[in-house]
Design a protein around this motif. Structure first.
Motif, PDB file in Angstrom:
ATOM      1  N   GLN A  33       0.856  -1.189   0.000  1.00  0.00           N
ATOM      2  CA  GLN A  33       0.000   0.000   0.000  1.00  0.00           C
ATOM      3  C   GLN A  33       0.886   1.231   0.000  1.00  0.00           C
ATOM      4  OE1 GLN A  33      -2.301  -1.457   3.622  1.00  0.00           O
ATOM      5  NE2 GLN A  33      -3.881  -0.264   2.590  1.00  0.00           N
ATOM      6  N   LYS A  34       0.409   2.297  -0.625  1.00  0.00           N
ATOM      7  CA  LYS A  34       1.223   3.519  -0.720  1.00  0.00           C
ATOM      8  C   LYS A  34       1.488   4.080   0.680  1.00  0.00           C
ATOM      9  CE  LYS A  34       1.483   7.971  -3.108  1.00  0.00           C
ATOM     10  NZ  LYS A  34       2.811   7.763  -3.656  1.00  0.00           N
ATOM     11  N   GLY A  35       2.762   4.399   0.930  1.00  0.00           N
ATOM     12  CA  GLY A  35       3.133   4.994   2.219  1.00  0.00           C
ATOM     13  C   GLY A  35       3.094   4.022   3.379  1.00  0.00           C
TER      14      GLY A  35
ATOM     15  N   ALA B 187       7.453   5.093   5.107  1.00  0.00           N
ATOM     16  CA  ALA B 187       6.246   5.384   5.890  1.00  0.00           C
ATOM     17  C   ALA B 187       6.147   6.866   6.236  1.00  0.00           C
ATOM     18  CB  ALA B 187       6.255   4.548   7.173  1.00  0.00           C
ATOM     19  N   GLN B 188       6.996   7.676   5.598  1.00  0.00           N
ATOM     20  CA  GLN B 188       6.953   9.136   5.761  1.00  0.00           C
ATOM     21  C   GLN B 188       7.070   9.551   7.232  1.00  0.00           C
ATOM     22  OE1 GLN B 188       3.306  10.019   3.692  1.00  0.00           O
ATOM     23  NE2 GLN B 188       4.101   9.130   1.801  1.00  0.00           N
ATOM     24  N   GLY B 189       8.032   8.896   7.909  1.00  0.00           N
ATOM     25  CA  GLY B 189       8.349   9.302   9.278  1.00  0.00           C
ATOM     26  C   GLY B 189       7.376   8.821  10.334  1.00  0.00           C
ATOM     27  N   ASP B 190       6.541   7.832  10.021  1.00  0.00           N
ATOM     28  CA  ASP B 190       5.559   7.310  10.989  1.00  0.00           C
ATOM     29  C   ASP B 190       6.280   6.785  12.242  1.00  0.00           C
ATOM     30  OD1 ASP B 190       3.708   5.880  12.437  1.00  0.00           O
ATOM     31  OD2 ASP B 190       2.793   4.895  10.706  1.00  0.00           O
ATOM     32  N   THR B 191       5.946   7.373  13.389  1.00  0.00           N
ATOM     33  CA  THR B 191       6.636   7.017  14.638  1.00  0.00           C
ATOM     34  C   THR B 191       6.459   5.545  14.997  1.00  0.00           C
ATOM     35  OG1 THR B 191       6.076   9.230  15.385  1.00  0.00           O
ATOM     36  CG2 THR B 191       7.015   7.775  17.009  1.00  0.00           C
ATOM     37  N   HIS B 192       5.297   4.965  14.682  1.00  0.00           N
ATOM     38  CA  HIS B 192       5.070   3.537  14.985  1.00  0.00           C
ATOM     39  C   HIS B 192       6.114   2.665  14.300  1.00  0.00           C
ATOM     40  CE1 HIS B 192       1.442   4.001  17.260  1.00  0.00           C
ATOM     41  NE2 HIS B 192       0.870   4.720  16.312  1.00  0.00           N
ATOM     42  N   ILE B 193       6.436   3.020  13.056  1.00  0.00           N
ATOM     43  CA  ILE B 193       7.435   2.244  12.299  1.00  0.00           C
ATOM     44  C   ILE B 193       8.808   2.417  12.935  1.00  0.00           C
ATOM     45  CG2 ILE B 193       8.562   1.988  10.059  1.00  0.00           C
ATOM     46  CD1 ILE B 193       5.660   0.953  10.208  1.00  0.00           C
ATOM     47  N   LEU B 194       9.130   3.639  13.361  1.00  0.00           N
ATOM     48  CA  LEU B 194      10.408   3.880  14.041  1.00  0.00           C
ATOM     49  C   LEU B 194      10.508   3.001  15.292  1.00  0.00           C
ATOM     50  CD1 LEU B 194      13.042   5.452  14.576  1.00  0.00           C
ATOM     51  CD2 LEU B 194      11.651   7.190  15.744  1.00  0.00           C
TER      52      LEU B 194
END
Length: 605
Positions: free
Chosen positions: A329-331, A512-519
């Motif tokens: 999925q995008k992003g 993920a454009q800086g998504d904190t969950h991914i970090l």
């Protein structure tokens, strides 16, 4: 034991230790032997510097450690000491022999106080009445003290009382100077002669003391770097050298080493090499993989893949591990939505969003299957599957899978994790054994056919990360926390290279454009890998940075082991993971029932 500064320590292998120090040590010592300051009134000074008259308090203050089975106070009272003393004082043998003026020790009374030895002898005989043997060591101590003062001691042992049986090629002497001349080691280096003699066993004529036995002088051993070795004794002067003493005093040595430059330990005279470490394959984040042989590569496909399976070898237990990736999925990052393991006739599926393992039916965790040959349990925030033959699989139910296999599977595996043959250059092989031209062809060959999945990621869904973004995401408040030299994971860098996890974090966070969950997931992945390897990591979560919310009756812990905290009888504690990982730990009064923390009286069956 003698030192160059005048300290002498003796131990008789049974019940007596003596310490002699030069006068320079006056007023500098402490412990059970006192402070050596010339004043007997403050001899019983505790570790805290207080003088006491209570021997029990004094002894307790200098206690170093507890030893199982030992107590500080004797549980045996000694009744009728006076009567026993009268009896012992009159007999020819027994403790009374110490006090007899016309006995073997009469000449010593003026030089060494006899009464304290007599009292010690009586005390031990009282503790073990009827066992005459307990008296012998103490009478021998008095004899040794007398001889150390230069007093001639009469014969006190008889065939019926305190008889010493000497080993082969030796005989008993009341006044022996054996340590001086009759020792093999004195052939090579003159021994320090004791001024006084001591009673004991002495080598027969033509023999010398080799270690703990008397041998013909021609069979004396070797002196090597100041240490004595018997003839034909094998020893290891270093971890890289094995030597043997030959007749004639020569030493022959050869180099030894452990496989893979591992460092061995010498245990009971044998070099023990460390067991070969099991190897780990990693699938993490959106597209990052690490083979058993240490090759890192990226696969952007979103199919179901054979991560690893047995494909050669008859004498090993077969297994297969497959992962199912999230649709693109995008992003969004394509995590791992499900893991399946085929082993011991079972096909177990672990799936994101479901706690439990599913084969034909759904099992609550912990699940002990195939007569105990397979165990599945929650470990930290993920699930751990272990088999009886050493296969271990971790899945965080999000985006990270590790597979650990024992050394016996070397060269017997295939799939995305490679063939595990110790050669990094041939890991990207197709099922027919040919080298894959690229990673897309490699991953496509190991996917389970499925029309809806894609082998690669088109540019519009996976745009390359710009340099500007990379500069920001490498900072310590983003992925840079993984590689900080003084950061929370610094202790792990030597054991697990953070580069793979750092690059995966950069890619995933950019996608993920800086998504904190991914970090947070990326950091958690490296943290778990470190803790699985037994490394102690520092706290990295805060209430405002990646907080982990925990269910009722539990709280976040950087280092917990749910298996050990489980309801009694749920799992065999000896099979629990040996390491702790971060996760939710049951609060006091609660215990883990495989799903949540419950009061101990609400454990299931």
């Amino acid at each position: 034991v003698q030192t160059d500064f005048g300290l002498t320590v003796t131990y008789d292998w049974q019940s007596q230790v003596t310490v002699s120090v030069p006068r320079a040590y006056a007023n500098t010592l402490c412990g059970l032997c006192g402070n050596y300051n010339g004043d007997v009134r403050d001899e019983m000074m505790t570790r805290m510097g207080r003088v006491t008259s209570n021997p029990d308090s004094f002894g307790h203050s200098w206690k170093v450690m507890d030893i199982p089975g030992c107590v500080e106070h004797s549980k045996v009272e000694c009744p009728g000491t006076a009567a026993a003393q009268r009896h012992q004082g009159l007999t020819e043998t027994g403790c009374g022999i110490i006090l007899r003026e016309d006995g073997p020790f009469g000449a010593c009374h003026a030089h060494v106080e006899a009464n304290k030895y007599f009292q010690a002898c009586m005390h031990d005989f009282c503790l073990f009445p009827g066992q005459e043997g307990v008296m012998c060591p103490i009478i021998a101590l008095y004899a040794a003290a007398c001889q150390a003062e230069g007093v001639t001691v009469g014969s006190w042992r008889t065939d019926g009382f305190c008889r010493i049986s000497c080993p082969a090629n030796s005989h008993y002497e009341i006044c022996s100077r054996e340590t001086c001349s009759q020792s093999c080691s004195s052939i090579y280096a003159p021994a320090t002669c004791l001024r006084s003699c001591r009673e004991g066993c002495e080598c027969d004529a033509g023999h010398a003391l080799s270690g703990d036995e008397c041998v013909p002088v021609g069979l004396c051993g070797c002196l090597h770097h100041g240490l004595y070795y018997k003839v034909e004794e094998t020893f290891f002067p270093s971890k890289k050298e094995k030597c043997q003493c030959q007749i004639g005093g020569t030493v022959e040595c050869q180099e030894v080493s452990c496989a893979g430059d591992g460092e061995g330990k010498v245990i009971d005279g044998v070099l023990q090499c460390p067991p070969a470490a099991p190897r780990v394959c990693v699938a993490t984040g959106d597209h990052t993989y690490l083979s058993f042989d240490g090759v890192a590569f990226n696969i952007s496909g979103t199919c179901t893949y054979i991560l690893t399976e047995t494909c050669a070898g008859d004498d090993i237990k077969p297994f297969a591990v497959k992962i199912q990736k999230d649709a693109r999925q995008k992003g969004k990052v394509s995590g791992i939505r499900a893991l399946s393991v085929e082993v011991h006739g079972l096909t177990l599926t672990l799936e994101r969003g479901r706690t439990g393992a599913v084969d034909a039916i759904s099992h609550h965790l912990p699940a002990i299957l195939a007569q105990g040959q397979v165990e599945v349990q929650q470990h930290g925030v993920g699930v751990l599957l272990q088999t009886d033959f050493g296969l271990s699989i971790r899945y965080d139910l999000l985006q990270h899978v590790t597979v650990t296999v024992p050394q016996s599977y070397r060269g017997h595996l295939c799939g995305l994790c490679g063939n595990y043959n110790g050669q990094p250059g041939d890991d990207l092989l197709l099922p027919d054994g040919q080298a894959a031209p690229n990673t897309v062809a490699f991953s496509s060959a190991w996917k389970i056919p499925d029309a809806s999945c894609s082998d690669d990621c088109p540019g519009d869904l996976c745009p390359p990360c710009t340099e500007e973004k990379k500069v920001i995401l490498q900072k310590p408040n983003y992925c840079g926390i993984l590689t900080l030299p003084e950061g929370p994971f610094a202790s792990c860098h030597r054991l697990i290279d953070p580069t793979l996890y750092f690059q995966a974090c950069l890619h995933d966070l950019c996608l993920a454009q800086g998504d904190t969950h991914i970090l947070c997931q990326s950091i958690q992945t490296y943290s778990t890998a470190c803790q699985d390897a037994g490394v102690v990591v520092q706290a990295w979560r805060t209430p405002s940075f990646c907080p982990l919310s925990c269910p009722p009756n539990s709280s976040y812990s950087l280092c917990t082991n749910l298996c050990v905290q489980s309801c009694a009888g749920l799992v065999d504690a000896s099979r629990c993971p040996k390491t702790c990982v971060e996760g939710c730990s049951c609060q006091e009064g609660s215990t883990f029932d495989g799903h949540s923390c419950v009061p101990k009286d609400q454990c299931g069956c």
